[in-house]
Design an enzyme around this catalytic site. Structure first.
Site, PDB file in Angstrom:
ATOM      1  N   TYR A  40     -17.346   0.688   6.986  1.00 43.19           N
ATOM      2  CA  TYR A  40     -15.879   0.807   7.006  1.00 43.19           C
ATOM      3  C   TYR A  40     -15.339   0.464   8.396  1.00 43.19           C
ATOM      4  O   TYR A  40     -14.353  -0.280   8.531  1.00 43.19           O
ATOM      5  CB  TYR A  40     -15.489   2.231   6.621  1.00 43.19           C
TER       6      TYR A  40
ATOM      7  N   ASP B  62       6.267  -4.417  -6.807  1.00 45.32           N
ATOM      8  CA  ASP B  62       5.295  -5.383  -7.311  1.00 45.32           C
ATOM      9  C   ASP B  62       3.916  -4.742  -7.320  1.00 45.32           C
ATOM     10  O   ASP B  62       3.620  -3.883  -6.485  1.00 45.32           O
ATOM     11  CB  ASP B  62       5.280  -6.651  -6.451  1.00 45.32           C
TER      12      ASP B  62
ATOM     13  N   GLY C 221       0.848  -1.195   0.000  1.00 46.47           N
ATOM     14  CA  GLY C 221       0.000   0.000   0.000  1.00 46.47           C
ATOM     15  C   GLY C 221       0.873   1.231   0.000  1.00 46.47           C
ATOM     16  O   GLY C 221       0.511   2.282   0.534  1.00 46.47           O
ATOM     17  N   ALA C 222       2.030   1.113  -0.631  1.00 41.07           N
ATOM     18  CA  ALA C 222       3.091   2.123  -0.517  1.00 41.07           C
ATOM     19  C   ALA C 222       2.710   3.482  -1.069  1.00 41.07           C
ATOM     20  O   ALA C 222       3.286   4.498  -0.665  1.00 41.07           O
ATOM     21  CB  ALA C 222       4.358   1.625  -1.207  1.00 41.07           C
TER      22      ALA C 222
ATOM     23  N   SER D 147      -7.801   1.683  12.114  1.00 41.79           N
ATOM     24  CA  SER D 147      -8.459   2.991  12.241  1.00 41.79           C
ATOM     25  C   SER D 147      -9.215   3.077  13.557  1.00 41.79           C
ATOM     26  O   SER D 147      -9.700   2.061  14.077  1.00 41.79           O
ATOM     27  CB  SER D 147      -9.440   3.201  11.082  1.00 41.79           C
TER      28      SER D 147
ATOM     29  N   ALA E 199     -15.147  -3.276   9.118  1.00 44.34           N
ATOM     30  CA  ALA E 199     -14.006  -3.927   8.466  1.00 44.34           C
ATOM     31  C   ALA E 199     -12.724  -3.685   9.251  1.00 44.34           C
ATOM     32  O   ALA E 199     -11.915  -4.600   9.475  1.00 44.34           O
ATOM     33  CB  ALA E 199     -13.868  -3.423   7.035  1.00 44.34           C
ATOM     34  N   LYS E 200     -12.536  -2.443   9.704  1.00 43.80           N
ATOM     35  CA  LYS E 200     -11.339  -2.117  10.475  1.00 43.80           C
ATOM     36  C   LYS E 200     -11.369  -2.777  11.855  1.00 43.80           C
ATOM     37  O   LYS E 200     -10.325  -3.150  12.400  1.00 43.80           O
ATOM     38  CB  LYS E 200     -11.196  -0.603  10.611  1.00 43.80           C
TER      39      LYS E 200
END
Length: 232
Positions: free
Chosen positions: A151, A55, A7-8, A138, A154-155
């Site tokens: 959201y 990648d 996730g750079a 988060s 999920a976190k």
């Protein structure tokens, strides 16, 4: 230091990567956009990093593709001193509740896809091939709020997974850092009204770098303040 950043190209992790680049770190960079990834790799190399490889990976990819990406990173870096993971996806909740495919993408990107990475990172840690695991979750996962509970759910799942992983890896001396930013001014929050509660991506990124360098273990909050940010 050998660092794998997944996730750079997120605004937060770009800044964290720049901090490591100034220290001459060896980096393997993973993101979903080839164009953005190459621009970032050039920027970090100019700042002092040694780019060991890049990648293309998306949290929507299946486990086999994730495994291939992780294996390539391991081959390029050798021992991974830091596994830093930060994909995120937060559309407006009204859209999530109207579109099942978007709902699924939210959970895949923020939770399931990251857990696939951690499944493999865990194996590396148990084999003494990964020394620190740091993941962006988060504060939205701490409590269900009407405005963003999809959201946040999920976190919350990701944070719970990390809590268990931390306990498992504790005897092996591998810190598992759950990073919990508050509101951050990034493209992901572009649809939200900004206020003094929002921290800059630069401040949050530098704070993450500091926490990793200090080998913090546990949950790490980064919350905006008018004079900077509170950390705990």
């Amino acid at each position: 230091m050998n660092i794998l950043i997944i996730g750079a190209t997120s605004r937060i992790l770009e800044e964290t990567a720049r901090c490591f680049a100034k220290e001459g770190a060896q980096l393997f960079l993973v993101a979903r956009s080839s164009e953005k990834l190459q621009i970032l790799a050039q920027d970090l190399a100019a700042r002092g990093a040694r780019i060991m490889g890049t990648d293309i990976w998306n949290a929507q990819d299946d486990f086999a593709q994730t495994e291939t990406m992780m294996r390539r990173a391991r081959e390029c870096l050798g021992v991974i001193d830091v596994l830093l993971v930060g994909p995120g996806f937060m559309p407006e909740q009204v859209s999530l509740l109207q579109d099942p495919s978007l709902f699924d993408e939210c959970f895949q990107t923020n939770a399931v896809g990251v857990m696939h990475v951690l499944f493999l990172g865990r194996k590396m840690a148990l084999e003494n091939q990964c020394r620190i695991i740091a993941v962006i979750s988060s504060v939205a996962g701490d409590r269900g709020r009407a405005a963003n509970y999809v959201y946040g759910s999920a976190k919350a799942a990701l944070s719970h997974f990390l809590q268990g992983l931390r306990g498992e890896l504790l005897p092996y001396g591998v810190p598992v850092l759950t990073i919990k930013p508050g509101f951050v001014d990034t493209p992901m929050t572009a649809h939200m009204h900004k206020s003094f509660l929002f921290a800059s991506a630069e401040l949050v990124g530098r704070s993450i770098h500091q926490a990793i360098r200090q080998k913090k273990n546990g949950e790490y909050y980064v919350i905006a303040h008018e004079n900077g940010e509170f950390l705990r």
